[in-house]
Enzyme design. Structure first.
Site: not given
Ligand code: AMP
Length: 404
Positions: A10, A92, A181, A242, A385
């Site tokens: 990743n 990823r 995601h 955010r 993940e």
């Protein structure tokens, strides 16, 4: 193909996280990360299966140097990248646009398409590409598989994926809702079905991935039908830094009246908004500590966060029609009992409730927190993940025959 190990990479803008997983049994043979790449004080932490982490700090100039350092650490444990046991490297990749609906073995055309998508993922896709190219140099003979954050969401119907703006303008600039995601939403929705003892095809799930970034998805029978993030990961829930949903006219207002530039507003909405903008903290543990101590700003930030979450639970209940389970995952979702309790409070009319005692239990595994016989199951389902990327990578290279 004989190897049974998958290396998951990743690659972020200044970090590389990795896991080496044996797909026969699912053991993690090593996990680690390199962070602050490009600085004088880069740091590598490597933990082999038996424990006993090794850490060092020093300059790591770029991703190439970072991956070579990772390869050296793995070799130190007898797990070098030259091992015939290594079946593939799974990467990823944040943005796969509309084209990549599945994990994909990387070739020049795939690299070119990931590059073409940089304008819609300027922070992530360049780092992901660098990771792939460096890994290709280290093992040119090995399949490199790209697993896209957006892929799970490509099943969204046009009614959910399109913004209601002029179609020609939207298409010319590839403006639509992609969602992110995706590996987490795929994994957690499947694990939730498993927890209920049912097939994914028979189960409708609302997944709430609440980490520093946060997104919700509505999954019908294993397929995503709506998700809260959009063209970029800015839309939707209130996040650590955010804003999530907002009237887009706020942006013109800040440009015209606040005399802010597009870049300044970009930074405001992505880095100085959400929980940190509202109360100065983005860690839910600290926010809860402040709420419990009577801090009004932290209370308001928490309430805004929960209000948005409830709106999405309600909206996705309507989108799905029938909801079998609501699953909480990621850093906040897995660990914050107060967030889970508040998000579901008052939604008894939707068949939703949490059992106070079950909700308070801390644990690593997937578990139900709704009262016995509840109409809708409420679950905590830890996301994984890396395992999802490894599983998809391994399945692809096995299905594709002898790629090595
Ligand atoms: P993630 O992006 O999934 O790694 O989640 C990171 C976030 O999880 C942190 O910013 C914290 O807000 C939150 N978090 C981690 N541990 C806890 C905890 N024990 N209680 C509440 N929030 C937590």
């Amino acid at each position: 193909m004989n190897g049974t190990r998958v290396l998951v990479l990743n690659s972020g803008s200044s970090s590389v996280k990795y896991q080496l997983i044996d797909m026969h049994g699912g053991d993690r043979l090593a996990v680690g990360l390199v962070e602050r790449i490009g600085e004088e004080t880069s740091r590598l932490k490597h933990t082999p299966a038996g424990g006993g982490s090794r850490e060092w700090s020093g300059p790591v100039a770029d991703h190439d140097a970072a991956l070579k350092a990772v390869a050296a650490e793995l070799a130190g444990d007898g797990l070098g990248l030259d091992s015939p046991e290594l079946a593939a490297i799974g990467h990823r990749v944040v943005h796969g646009g509309r084209r990549f609906t599945e994990p994909t073995v990387v070739d020049d055309a795939v690299l070119a398409e990931i590059e073409r998508l940089i304008p819609v993922a300027p922070l992530h896709n360049p780092a992901n590409l660098t990771g792939i190219r460096t890994a290709q140099q280290l093992r040119p003979d090995l399949p490199q598989v790209a697993v896209f954050d957006t892929a799970f969401h490509t099943t969204m119907p046009e009614s959910a994926a399109r913004y209601a703006i002029d179609v020609e303008t939207a298409d010319a600039h590839r403006v639509r809702r992609y969602g992110f995601h995706g590996t987490s939403h795929a994994y957690v929705s499947r694990e939730t079905a498993r927890l209920l003892g049912r097939a994914p095809e028979d189960v409708n799930v609302i997944v709430l991935h609440l980490g520093n970034g946060a997104s919700a998805s509505a999954v019908r029978g294993g397929r995503c039908v709506d998700t809260s993030m959009g063209l970029t990961p800015l839309e939707g829930l209130v996040m650590g830094t955010r804003s999530g949903d907002m009237d887009p006219a706020v942006i013109f207002h800040l440009m015209r009246v606040g005399e802010m530039s597009a870049d300044e507003i970009d930074t405001l909405l992505n880095k100085r908004s959400g929980l940190i903008g509202l109360c100065g903290d983005n860690d839910m543990r600290e926010i809860r500590r402040r709420v419990d101590a009577g801090d009004e700003r932290a209370r308001l930030a928490f309430d805004i966060y929960i209000h948005r979450l409830k709106k999405y639970i309600g909206a996705y209940s309507a989108v799905l029609g029938r909801v079998d389970a609501v699953a909480f995952t990621a850093g906040v979702g897995e660990n914050s009992a107060p967030v889970r309790e508040a998000a579901v409070a008052g939604l008894e009319g939707f068949g939703l409730a949490v059992d106070g005692e079950l909700n308070a239990v801390r644990g690593d595994g997937a578990r139900l927190i709704s009262p016995a016989h509840a109409r809708v199951a409420v679950a905590v389902v830890p996301t994984d993940e890396e395992m999802e990327i490894a599983t998809q990578t391994y399945a692809l290279v096995n299905d594709s025959g002898n790629l090595t």
